[in-house]
Design a protein around this motif. Structure first.
Motif, PDB file in Angstrom:
ATOM      1  N   LYS A  61       0.805  -1.222   0.000  1.00  0.00           N
ATOM      2  CA  LYS A  61       0.000   0.000   0.000  1.00  0.00           C
ATOM      3  C   LYS A  61       0.846   1.284   0.000  1.00  0.00           C
ATOM      4  O   LYS A  61       0.554   2.211  -0.755  1.00  0.00           O
ATOM      5  CB  LYS A  61      -0.946  -0.026   1.200  1.00  0.00           C
ATOM      6  CG  LYS A  61      -1.975   1.054   1.206  1.00  0.00           C
ATOM      7  CD  LYS A  61      -2.914   0.864   2.391  1.00  0.00           C
ATOM      8  CE  LYS A  61      -3.871   2.003   2.529  1.00  0.00           C
ATOM      9  NZ  LYS A  61      -4.769   1.826   3.669  1.00  0.00           N
ATOM     10  N   PRO A  62       1.923   1.365   0.804  1.00  0.00           N
ATOM     11  CA  PRO A  62       2.733   2.589   0.773  1.00  0.00           C
ATOM     12  C   PRO A  62       3.428   2.835  -0.572  1.00  0.00           C
ATOM     13  O   PRO A  62       3.898   3.933  -0.828  1.00  0.00           O
ATOM     14  CB  PRO A  62       3.787   2.366   1.867  1.00  0.00           C
ATOM     15  CG  PRO A  62       3.273   1.254   2.710  1.00  0.00           C
ATOM     16  CD  PRO A  62       2.381   0.440   1.838  1.00  0.00           C
ATOM     17  N   CYS A  63       3.460   1.832  -1.420  1.00  0.00           N
ATOM     18  CA  CYS A  63       4.168   1.941  -2.692  1.00  0.00           C
ATOM     19  C   CYS A  63       3.259   2.319  -3.857  1.00  0.00           C
ATOM     20  O   CYS A  63       3.748   2.600  -4.962  1.00  0.00           O
ATOM     21  CB  CYS A  63       4.836   0.604  -3.016  1.00  0.00           C
ATOM     22  SG  CYS A  63       5.891  -0.036  -1.707  1.00  0.00           S
ATOM     23  N   LEU A  64       1.955   2.312  -3.636  1.00  0.00           N
ATOM     24  CA  LEU A  64       1.011   2.480  -4.744  1.00  0.00           C
ATOM     25  C   LEU A  64       1.191   3.788  -5.499  1.00  0.00           C
ATOM     26  O   LEU A  64       1.082   3.812  -6.727  1.00  0.00           O
ATOM     27  CB  LEU A  64      -0.426   2.324  -4.250  1.00  0.00           C
ATOM     28  CG  LEU A  64      -0.809   0.918  -3.793  1.00  0.00           C
ATOM     29  CD1 LEU A  64      -2.255   0.891  -3.305  1.00  0.00           C
ATOM     30  CD2 LEU A  64      -0.601  -0.108  -4.897  1.00  0.00           C
ATOM     31  N   CYS A  65       1.470   4.880  -4.812  1.00  0.00           N
ATOM     32  CA  CYS A  65       1.676   6.161  -5.522  1.00  0.00           C
ATOM     33  C   CYS A  65       2.861   6.075  -6.477  1.00  0.00           C
ATOM     34  O   CYS A  65       2.792   6.581  -7.600  1.00  0.00           O
ATOM     35  CB  CYS A  65       1.877   7.308  -4.529  1.00  0.00           C
ATOM     36  SG  CYS A  65       0.322   8.023  -3.973  1.00  0.00           S
ATOM     37  N   GLY A  66       3.908   5.434  -6.041  1.00  0.00           N
ATOM     38  CA  GLY A  66       5.069   5.256  -6.917  1.00  0.00           C
ATOM     39  C   GLY A  66       4.722   4.431  -8.145  1.00  0.00           C
ATOM     40  O   GLY A  66       5.163   4.731  -9.255  1.00  0.00           O
ATOM     41  N   ILE A  68       1.702   4.164  -9.457  1.00  0.00           N
ATOM     42  CA  ILE A  68       0.779   4.956 -10.278  1.00  0.00           C
ATOM     43  C   ILE A  68       1.549   5.969 -11.121  1.00  0.00           C
ATOM     44  O   ILE A  68       1.227   6.207 -12.291  1.00  0.00           O
ATOM     45  CB  ILE A  68      -0.272   5.654  -9.386  1.00  0.00           C
ATOM     46  CG1 ILE A  68      -1.243   4.611  -8.828  1.00  0.00           C
ATOM     47  CG2 ILE A  68      -1.009   6.742 -10.135  1.00  0.00           C
ATOM     48  CD1 ILE A  68      -2.171   5.122  -7.738  1.00  0.00           C
ATOM     49  N   LYS A  69       2.577   6.564 -10.541  1.00  0.00           N
ATOM     50  CA  LYS A  69       3.362   7.580 -11.253  1.00  0.00           C
ATOM     51  C   LYS A  69       4.298   6.980 -12.293  1.00  0.00           C
ATOM     52  O   LYS A  69       4.771   7.693 -13.183  1.00  0.00           O
ATOM     53  CB  LYS A  69       4.162   8.414 -10.250  1.00  0.00           C
ATOM     54  CG  LYS A  69       3.260   9.292  -9.394  1.00  0.00           C
ATOM     55  CD  LYS A  69       4.059  10.041  -8.346  1.00  0.00           C
ATOM     56  CE  LYS A  69       3.146  10.859  -7.452  1.00  0.00           C
ATOM     57  NZ  LYS A  69       3.879  11.534  -6.386  1.00  0.00           N
ATOM     58  N   ASP A  70       4.564   5.686 -12.198  1.00  0.00           N
ATOM     59  CA  ASP A  70       5.439   5.014 -13.156  1.00  0.00           C
ATOM     60  C   ASP A  70       4.666   4.824 -14.466  1.00  0.00           C
ATOM     61  O   ASP A  70       3.605   4.211 -14.478  1.00  0.00           O
ATOM     62  CB  ASP A  70       5.867   3.658 -12.605  1.00  0.00           C
ATOM     63  CG  ASP A  70       6.859   2.944 -13.497  1.00  0.00           C
ATOM     64  OD1 ASP A  70       6.584   2.787 -14.705  1.00  0.00           O
ATOM     65  OD2 ASP A  70       7.912   2.525 -12.976  1.00  0.00           O
ATOM     66  N   PRO A  71       5.188   5.354 -15.589  1.00  0.00           N
ATOM     67  CA  PRO A  71       4.462   5.259 -16.857  1.00  0.00           C
ATOM     68  C   PRO A  71       4.186   3.819 -17.294  1.00  0.00           C
ATOM     69  O   PRO A  71       3.206   3.553 -17.982  1.00  0.00           O
ATOM     70  CB  PRO A  71       5.358   5.965 -17.871  1.00  0.00           C
ATOM     71  CG  PRO A  71       6.497   6.530 -17.120  1.00  0.00           C
ATOM     72  CD  PRO A  71       6.440   6.063 -15.710  1.00  0.00           C
ATOM     73  N   ASN A  72       5.033   2.888 -16.886  1.00  0.00           N
ATOM     74  CA  ASN A  72       4.838   1.494 -17.275  1.00  0.00           C
ATOM     75  C   ASN A  72       3.842   0.762 -16.379  1.00  0.00           C
ATOM     76  O   ASN A  72       3.233  -0.211 -16.800  1.00  0.00           O
ATOM     77  CB  ASN A  72       6.171   0.742 -17.267  1.00  0.00           C
ATOM     78  CG  ASN A  72       7.140   1.308 -18.271  1.00  0.00           C
ATOM     79  OD1 ASN A  72       6.786   1.558 -19.416  1.00  0.00           O
ATOM     80  ND2 ASN A  72       8.368   1.529 -17.843  1.00  0.00           N
ATOM     81  N   LEU A  73       3.688   1.199 -15.148  1.00  0.00           N
ATOM     82  CA  LEU A  73       2.831   0.501 -14.190  1.00  0.00           C
ATOM     83  C   LEU A  73       1.498   1.197 -13.940  1.00  0.00           C
ATOM     84  O   LEU A  73       0.521   0.550 -13.571  1.00  0.00           O
ATOM     85  CB  LEU A  73       3.561   0.360 -12.848  1.00  0.00           C
ATOM     86  CG  LEU A  73       4.863  -0.414 -12.853  1.00  0.00           C
ATOM     87  CD1 LEU A  73       5.537  -0.329 -11.490  1.00  0.00           C
ATOM     88  CD2 LEU A  73       4.612  -1.862 -13.226  1.00  0.00           C
ATOM     89  N   VAL A  91      -8.389  -1.891   0.224  1.00  0.00           N
ATOM     90  CA  VAL A  91      -7.289  -0.947   0.012  1.00  0.00           C
ATOM     91  C   VAL A  91      -7.779   0.152  -0.931  1.00  0.00           C
ATOM     92  O   VAL A  91      -8.243  -0.131  -2.029  1.00  0.00           O
ATOM     93  CB  VAL A  91      -6.062  -1.656  -0.617  1.00  0.00           C
ATOM     94  CG1 VAL A  91      -4.971  -0.651  -0.958  1.00  0.00           C
ATOM     95  CG2 VAL A  91      -5.530  -2.723   0.321  1.00  0.00           C
ATOM     96  N   ALA A  92      -7.684   1.380  -0.481  1.00  0.00           N
ATOM     97  CA  ALA A  92      -8.073   2.515  -1.322  1.00  0.00           C
ATOM     98  C   ALA A  92      -6.922   2.852  -2.263  1.00  0.00           C
ATOM     99  O   ALA A  92      -5.779   2.972  -1.828  1.00  0.00           O
ATOM    100  CB  ALA A  92      -8.410   3.718  -0.459  1.00  0.00           C
ATOM    101  N   VAL A  93      -7.236   2.990  -3.544  1.00  0.00           N
ATOM    102  CA  VAL A  93      -6.224   3.417  -4.501  1.00  0.00           C
ATOM    103  C   VAL A  93      -6.055   4.920  -4.317  1.00  0.00           C
ATOM    104  O   VAL A  93      -7.016   5.680  -4.461  1.00  0.00           O
ATOM    105  CB  VAL A  93      -6.653   3.077  -5.953  1.00  0.00           C
ATOM    106  CG1 VAL A  93      -5.632   3.595  -6.947  1.00  0.00           C
ATOM    107  CG2 VAL A  93      -6.842   1.578  -6.123  1.00  0.00           C
ATOM    108  N   PRO A  94      -4.850   5.367  -3.984  1.00  0.00           N
ATOM    109  CA  PRO A  94      -4.657   6.788  -3.688  1.00  0.00           C
ATOM    110  C   PRO A  94      -4.707   7.661  -4.933  1.00  0.00           C
ATOM    111  O   PRO A  94      -4.440   7.212  -6.044  1.00  0.00           O
ATOM    112  CB  PRO A  94      -3.252   6.828  -3.062  1.00  0.00           C
ATOM    113  CG  PRO A  94      -2.564   5.626  -3.608  1.00  0.00           C
ATOM    114  CD  PRO A  94      -3.626   4.592  -3.841  1.00  0.00           C
ATOM    115  N   ASN A  95      -5.078   8.911  -4.730  1.00  0.00           N
ATOM    116  CA  ASN A  95      -4.993   9.919  -5.789  1.00  0.00           C
ATOM    117  C   ASN A  95      -3.629  10.589  -5.638  1.00  0.00           C
ATOM    118  O   ASN A  95      -3.410  11.328  -4.707  1.00  0.00           O
ATOM    119  CB  ASN A  95      -6.106  10.966  -5.655  1.00  0.00           C
ATOM    120  CG  ASN A  95      -7.466  10.369  -5.905  1.00  0.00           C
ATOM    121  OD1 ASN A  95      -7.609   9.501  -6.754  1.00  0.00           O
ATOM    122  ND2 ASN A  95      -8.458  10.822  -5.171  1.00  0.00           N
ATOM    123  N   CYS A  96      -2.760  10.303  -6.565  1.00  0.00           N
ATOM    124  CA  CYS A  96      -1.393  10.827  -6.445  1.00  0.00           C
ATOM    125  C   CYS A  96      -1.118  11.917  -7.442  1.00  0.00           C
ATOM    126  O   CYS A  96      -1.529  11.932  -8.532  1.00  0.00           O
ATOM    127  CB  CYS A  96      -0.398   9.694  -6.664  1.00  0.00           C
ATOM    128  SG  CYS A  96      -0.661   8.325  -5.545  1.00  0.00           S
TER     129      CYS A  96
END
Length: 96
Positions: A61-66, A68-73, A91-96
């Motif tokens: 969960k703490p890694c989800l923003c990273g 999301i910001k990764d163009p490949n992931l 688990v809430a998908v964060p708005n990053c």
């Protein structure tokens, strides 16, 4: 006798510090999308996630923003099936 009392007091103090130090230490998460491999089937098929998937998703969960910001992931993390899996796992998908 004074030296023995001081030594015992020091040992007790160290034990208290170690005990309370462990209570406040959080485990570091290694961000690796490969950790989410138990979720691959659920994300690609839309089927309910397994318990192993939910456990890994909670851990990552703490890694989800990273991710999301990764163009490949990002396209996978933001996909409708991935959001269903996250919701099913609580688990809430964060708005990053």
């Amino acid at each position: 006798m004074k030296k023995a009392s001081c030594a015992v007091l020091c040992m007790v103090a160290m034990a208290v510090v170690l005990l309370f130090g462990e209570l406040h230490v959080s485990e570091a998460v290694t961000c690796s999308p490969l950790q989410l491999s138990p979720c691959l089937g659920a994300i690609t098929s839309g089927q309910p996630p397994s318990a192993a998937c939910c456990k890994k998703l909670q851990e990552q969960k703490p890694c989800l923003c990273g991710y999301i910001k990764d163009p490949n992931l990002g396209k996978y993390v933001n996909s409708p099936n991935a959001k269903k899996v996250a919701s099913s796992c609580g688990v809430a998908v964060p708005n990053c």
